[in-house]
Design a protein around this motif. Structure first.
Motif, PDB file in Angstrom:
ATOM      1  N   LEU A   1      -1.924   3.787  27.190  1.00 45.54           N
ATOM      2  CA  LEU A   1      -3.717   3.478  26.424  1.00 45.54           C
ATOM      3  C   LEU A   1      -3.590   2.410  25.404  1.00 45.54           C
ATOM      4  CD1 LEU A   1      -5.346   6.950  26.337  1.00 45.54           C
ATOM      5  CD2 LEU A   1      -5.280   5.253  28.328  1.00 45.54           C
ATOM      6  N   THR A   2      -2.102   2.263  24.656  1.00 46.20           N
ATOM      7  CA  THR A   2      -2.185   0.826  24.101  1.00 46.20           C
ATOM      8  C   THR A   2      -2.166  -0.503  24.218  1.00 46.20           C
ATOM      9  OG1 THR A   2      -0.067   1.750  23.343  1.00 46.20           O
ATOM     10  CG2 THR A   2      -2.315   2.233  21.592  1.00 46.20           C
ATOM     11  N   PRO A   3      -2.187  -1.609  23.914  1.00 44.47           N
ATOM     12  CA  PRO A   3      -1.482  -2.970  24.246  1.00 44.47           C
ATOM     13  C   PRO A   3      -0.208  -2.876  23.945  1.00 44.47           C
ATOM     14  CG  PRO A   3      -3.245  -3.069  22.824  1.00 44.47           C
ATOM     15  CD  PRO A   3      -3.586  -1.174  23.177  1.00 44.47           C
ATOM     16  N   LYS A   4       0.407  -3.725  24.615  1.00 51.64           N
ATOM     17  CA  LYS A   4       2.042  -3.693  24.259  1.00 51.64           C
ATOM     18  C   LYS A   4       1.678  -5.271  23.281  1.00 51.64           C
ATOM     19  CE  LYS A   4       5.730  -4.372  27.639  1.00 51.64           C
ATOM     20  NZ  LYS A   4       5.384  -3.074  27.867  1.00 51.64           N
ATOM     21  N   SER A   5       2.389  -5.100  22.034  1.00 50.61           N
ATOM     22  CA  SER A   5       2.594  -5.188  20.819  1.00 50.61           C
ATOM     23  C   SER A   5       3.106  -6.780  21.354  1.00 50.61           C
ATOM     24  CB  SER A   5       3.237  -5.029  19.973  1.00 50.61           C
ATOM     25  OG  SER A   5       3.674  -5.890  18.821  1.00 50.61           O
ATOM     26  N   THR A   6       1.679  -7.794  20.170  1.00 50.85           N
ATOM     27  CA  THR A   6       2.756  -9.350  20.573  1.00 50.85           C
ATOM     28  C   THR A   6       3.744  -9.615  20.033  1.00 50.85           C
ATOM     29  OG1 THR A   6       0.535  -9.422  19.462  1.00 50.85           O
ATOM     30  CG2 THR A   6       0.322 -10.169  21.666  1.00 50.85           C
ATOM     31  N   PHE A   7       3.517  -8.979  18.775  1.00 52.85           N
ATOM     32  CA  PHE A   7       4.606  -9.117  17.888  1.00 52.85           C
ATOM     33  C   PHE A   7       6.290  -9.054  17.825  1.00 52.85           C
ATOM     34  CE2 PHE A   7       1.213  -7.960  15.025  1.00 52.85           C
ATOM     35  CZ  PHE A   7       1.289  -9.557  14.521  1.00 52.85           C
TER      36      PHE A   7
ATOM     37  N   VAL B   1      -5.187  12.998  29.235  1.00 47.61           N
ATOM     38  CA  VAL B   1      -5.744  14.726  29.460  1.00 47.61           C
ATOM     39  C   VAL B   1      -4.252  15.449  29.180  1.00 47.61           C
ATOM     40  CG1 VAL B   1      -5.118  14.077  32.336  1.00 47.61           C
ATOM     41  CG2 VAL B   1      -7.652  15.394  31.136  1.00 47.61           C
ATOM     42  N   ALA B   2      -3.397  16.395  30.654  1.00 50.47           N
ATOM     43  CA  ALA B   2      -2.751  17.084  29.788  1.00 50.47           C
ATOM     44  C   ALA B   2      -2.677  17.228  28.425  1.00 50.47           C
ATOM     45  CB  ALA B   2      -1.787  17.044  30.812  1.00 50.47           C
TER      46      ALA B   2
END
Ligand SMILES: *Cc1c(COP(=O)(O)O)cnc(C)c1O
Length: 475
Positions: free
Chosen positions: A16-22, A45-46
């Motif tokens: 769910l977290t966006p890819k890091s740009t660093f 959800v599990a």
């Protein structure tokens, strides 16, 4: 119910977290793992369902009445958690420059002042991390006191037989030998036995009042005076101050040193291993021995040459002190005696409602808890304290403490606490009376309880002797 590792399916992920740009950096090979960690692989959800199911199967104070004895307050007002979570407290680092921590220092100083006032002590350290740790430190102060006077004969500590098990354990860890003082028929210190045990080899007495059976010892001033007259010091086990805070003070009862369990009386959820805080308070004569070191509890006051030394990293469990101070300030001067007054009133109310059904171990006004003895019920009907405790679970009530204190046979120790209302106490009494009826009419059913919980009667001895607290991977 399945364990989270048993629900794991290879390749399942929660992205769910966006890819890091660093730009990412590889760890040096020497620091990297040789193998992938064995983490469960699950969808979000599990995971959510797994923990929600676990939470549903847990019985806590938010589920219902929780009269576990010798455990003190159960419901911790949420405001204390909110304050402890403020970033200015929660994100502090103990090695921050002094100039940036004056707020935290004020928390410690203010909490110390209030707790000294509540206990009648002159000084206090917050270093000890739990009650037993506080006992250890308090007894070190006692030892240091006698040694500083060149009084090396004093190697014995007197402890009543009803004491909490940590008392004799702490005394022997400090190098004292323990002399047990028997209780009289009322569950209090037997004065004759105390006098007989006192001589110039006694370092001091360890006592809790109200004692472990919930009785306030009416001879307390005589007891502490006898010990002082014999050259000993008086240690107060203040783990459970819930019955007396705001009404009487250990310092005024003749005690020289005390530990408190902030996680029992001053609002930090306890059980399950912490965090806790067992601050040690003392009278002026012991103040110079309090823990102190480079990173000690009061770095800003300079060194103390006679200190027993550092007993824990940094300042102790600081956030537990934040919760305690929040609790004290929200209750205020009127609220503190009101809380302990309610704890005592609730215990006596419930005791009177059930005492004709289940005999009392000590039939007199109790403090914050009372002890039933089911010895006669067991002889009559075969139903044990364990059976009754298990049956309560089917009624949605947490069992009282069982088989403690050890001096009472088939004991059930009930502590309703200060937060329960009259309706809840009435319901609990009705349940206990209904179970007592069942002991007469259908005792065999009670041996089968509980029927409503996922686990009924685990092998408690096996679980204690061979704890398996970690998932056993098949490979
Ligand atoms: C709980 C308790 C202790 C020990 O406290 P911990 O924080 O568990 O180490 C000591 N004395 C009494 C009377 C207690 O109830």
């Amino acid at each position: 119910m399945k364990l989270i590792f048993e629900r794991s399916v290879s390749g399942r992920r929660t992205h769910l977290t966006p890819k890091s740009t660093f730009p990412s950096k590889e760890l040096p090979q020497a620091l990297a793992r040789a193998k992938q960690p064995k983490l469960p692989e699950m969808s979000e959800v599990a995971i959510s369902r797994h923990y929600t199911q676990l939470a549903k199967q847990t019985f806590g104070v938010n589920n219902g009445f929780y009269p576990l004895g010798s455990c003190t307050m159960k419901y911790n007002p949420r405001v204390n958690e909110a304050v402890a979570a403020l970033p200015g407290f929660a994100r502090m680092h103990p090695l921050q420059p002094k100039a940036t921590v004056s707020g935290c220092r004020e928390v410690l100083d203010t909490a110390r002042a209030h707790l000294c006032e509540i206990t009648g002590m002159d000084d206090m350290t917050f270093q000890p991390a739990a009650g037993a740790h506080g006992e250890y430190v308090g007894l070190l102060l006692m030892k240091q006191y006698h040694q500083s006077r060149g009084d090396h004969k004093r190697t014995r500590v007197l402890i009543p037989d009803s004491a909490h098990g940590t008392n004799p354990a702490s005394a022997s860890m400090v190098g004292f030998t323990v002399t047990h003082i028997p209780s009289d028929v009322e569950g209090c210190v037997d004065l004759k036995a105390l006098k007989a045990a006192l001589d110039d080899t006694v370092a001091g007495l360890m006592l809790t009042n109200p004692n472990t059976v919930g009785i306030f010892d009416p001879n307390i001033l005589d007891i502490t005076r006898l010990v002082h007259d014999a050259g000993g010091l008086n240690y107060y086990d203040g783990a459970n101050l819930n019955a007396i805070m705001g009404w009487v003070r250990p310092g005024d009862m003749g005690f020289d040193v005390i530990h408190l369990n902030l996680h029992k009386t001053f609002s930090t959820p306890h059980g399950g291993g912490g965090p806790g805080a067992g601050p040690v308070g003392c009278k002026k004569l012991l103040s110079g021995f309090l823990p102190m070191s480079h990173m000690g509890s009061r770095i800003w006051e300079g060194e103390k040459p006679d200190s027993v030394g550092q007993v824990r990293a940094f300042y102790g469990n600081f956030l537990v002190v934040v919760r305690a101070l929040t609790y004290i300030l929200t209750l205020g001067k009127e609220g503190i005696p009101q809380a302990s007054g309610m704890a005592v009133l609730n215990a006596n109310y419930l005791m009177h409602k059930v005492k004709d059904a289940f005999p009392l171990a000590y039939d007199r006004i109790c403090m914050h808890e009372f002890v039933l003895t089911l010895e006669s019920v067991r002889k009559e009907t075969g139903v044990s304290a364990l059976d009754v405790a298990k049956c309560l679970l089917d009624y949605g009530m947490h069992p009282p403490t069982m088989y403690f204190p050890l001096v009472v046979k088939e004991a059930l120790m009930v502590e309703p606490t200060e937060t329960e209302n009259r309706e809840t106490l009435d319901e609990a009494a009705e349940v206990l009376l209904a179970i007592r009826e069942m002991t007469k009419t259908r005792p065999e059913k009670l041996h089968l309880c509980p029927n409503t919980t996922p686990i009924g009667r685990p092998d408690e001895v096996g679980a204690a002797r061979n704890p398996r607290v970690r998932y056993q991977f098949p490979d």
